[in-house]
Design a protein around this motif. Structure first.
Motif, PDB file in Angstrom:
ATOM      1  N   SER A  42      -8.027   7.214  57.881  1.00  0.00           N
ATOM      2  CA  SER A  42      -7.421   8.314  57.151  1.00  0.00           C
ATOM      3  C   SER A  42      -7.429   9.735  57.968  1.00  0.00           C
ATOM      4  O   SER A  42      -6.454  10.266  58.060  1.00  0.00           O
ATOM      5  N   ARG A  45      -4.915   9.188  60.700  1.00  0.00           N
ATOM      6  CA  ARG A  45      -3.398   9.109  60.311  1.00  0.00           C
ATOM      7  C   ARG A  45      -3.167  10.497  60.181  1.00  0.00           C
ATOM      8  O   ARG A  45      -1.876  10.941  60.216  1.00  0.00           O
ATOM      9  N   ASP A  53       2.021   3.966  58.702  1.00  0.00           N
ATOM     10  CA  ASP A  53       0.630   3.165  58.446  1.00  0.00           C
ATOM     11  C   ASP A  53       0.882   1.849  59.321  1.00  0.00           C
ATOM     12  O   ASP A  53      -0.308   1.481  59.918  1.00  0.00           O
TER      13      ASP A  53
END
Length: 125
Positions: A42, A45, A53
């Protein structure tokens, strides 16, 4: 299903290097991990901004298969996974910084849209 017309035929060390850290995302992922490893998926990202993703997951898997990063999974609830550069992955960072240094001399900067890692990178030296 898509099948390549030609088999992979990498004979040049430069082709090998570009196959591993070339492309739009692999070098960016390596630089992000160099700046702040270990990182969870996360966190990566969030740092990568415009990556999907699916592309991030595929890029991480490729970098892991190429021995550039490691994925460490902890057996806890909730599950936790962290990504780190390997020695091989860390060895490419000075090369990527050299490319940034060269590109910085010839590419007009757009500081508003520059990645945080690029702002911290010492490519202007």
């Amino acid at each position: 299903m898509y099948q390549k017309k030609l088999a992979d035929d990498i004979r040049c060390p430069l082709e090998y290097g570009l196959e591993i850290f070339g492309g739009k995302w692999n070098s960016r992922i390596l630089c992000v991990l160099a700046a702040a490893a270990p990182m969870r998926y996360s966190e990566l990202r969030k740092e990568m901004a415009n990556i999907t993703d699916a592309v991030l997951a595929a890029s991480l898997k490729k970098l892991q298969n190429d021995g550039m990063i490691t994925r460490q999974q902890y057996n806890e609830i909730p599950p936790r996974v962290e990504y780190h550069l390997t020695e091989k992955g860390a060895s490419v960072i000075p090369i990527l910084q050299s490319i940034c240094h060269w590109a910085g001399a010839y590419h007009k900067e757009d500081n508003e849209h520059t990645m945080k890692q690029c702002q911290r990178c010492d490519y202007r030296a």
